[in-house]
Write an enzyme that holds these catalytic residues in place. Structure first.
Site, PDB file in Angstrom:
ATOM      1  CB  SER A   1      29.102 -31.349 -12.234  1.00 61.32           C
ATOM      2  OG  SER A   1      29.900 -30.198 -12.417  1.00 61.32           O
TER       3      SER A   1
ATOM      4  CB  THR B   1      30.062 -37.724 -12.593  1.00 59.77           C
ATOM      5  OG1 THR B   1      30.589 -36.887 -13.620  1.00 59.77           O
ATOM      6  CG2 THR B   1      30.106 -39.176 -13.012  1.00 59.77           C
TER       7      THR B   1
END
Length: 280
Positions: free
Chosen positions: A81, A221
């Site tokens: 991601s 993250t």
């Protein structure tokens, strides 16, 4: 108080899904750095956390890069991601989303995380790392526009076709290194990407994690599980302080001794502790 102590406390007390989600989903780019410093404090940090991998920190003002393992930092991994940074940029540039208040409407079907089971703004979708929202963005973009825009903005190493357009950052052959992640962030922050000022401004809004008199802290993250036995954790971001801008890219994998219940938090915590070590 050390510079990043407030941020360290923030991460410890935050809900992990505020910055990440489980089951998310090159070669060194041309960072012309005159000096590399192998950090013993970062090495010690890894010895104590029961994870393997590397933290890479670039101090723009001093033109120095620090790491515990430069070979690891030059190795490509699935971006997971962290690709939402590039995907957000291309979505804004291609008109897939108008601004950070553009809505993504939940269809009522169960999703992996409860925090995704509601209508979300683009800002919320980024902050909550909503995989279905960004899969929708990728499908609406399509293969050719995605490929052309990633080439235009210089985001390397992505491999996809019509059958993988909505998951190529989570599984498959896409790869990006920590050096490449930092080089991309540098060009975004220094306004060297061929994108509009509106896009740059929105990206700084949605990437903001913490802000106070000592620093503005931004990032994303990522967590990839390309097979049943491997977990790849990412944090990429930057911190703007009164004296410097620091860029960071952390890539880790758990050792058998690591408690996986802590994997959601450890990516940012390792990064922040590494930053603290530079400011002792």
């Amino acid at each position: 108080m050390k510079l990043f102590t407030k941020l360290f406390t923030l991460v410890l007390t935050s809900v992990a899904t505020s910055f990440s989600c489980t089951n998310e989903e090159g070669s060194q780019s041309e960072m012309k750095l005159p000096e590399r410093i192998e950090s013993t404090s970062i090495k010690s940090l890894f010895d104590s956390t029961k994870v393997k991998g590397a933290v890479l920190i670039y101090r723009q003002g001093k033109n120095i890069v620090y790491s515990n393992d430069f070979d690891w930092a030059e190795t490509g991994f699935l971006p997971a991601s962290t690709f939402k940074i590039a995907n957000s940029i291309q979505a804004l540039e291609n008109g897939i989303v108008e601004d950070d208040s553009t809505m993504f409407y939940w269809d009522g079907q169960p999703r992996y995380l409860k925090s995704w089971e509601e209508d979300l703004t683009f800002h919320q979708a980024f902050q909550r790392s909503c995989v279905p929202c960004y899969q929708q963005i990728a499908r609406e973009t399509g293969v050719e526009r995605m490929r052309q825009t990633l080439e235009k903005i210089g985001y390397p190493g992505m491999v996809f076709d019509s059958s993988t357009i909505d998951n190529f950052w989570l599984e498959g052959d896409s790869r990006i290194s920590q050096f490449q992640q930092i080089e991309f962030l540098k060009r975004l922050v220094n306004k060297d990407l061929p994108v509009s000022q509106k896009t740059v401004d929105i990206m700084s809004k949605i990437m903001l994690i913490d802000q106070n008199e000592d620093y503005d802290f931004y990032g994303k993250t990522g967590w990839a599980q390309p097979n049943d036995s491997t977990n790849i954790g990412w944090f990429v971001g930057y911190a703007v302080t009164p004296k410097d801008t620091l860029y960071m890219a952390t890539n880790i994998q758990p050792t058998p001794a690591f408690n996986m219940n802590d994997f959601g938090k450890i990516r940012m915590l390792v990064t922040i502790k590494a930053l603290e070590g530079l400011y002792k």
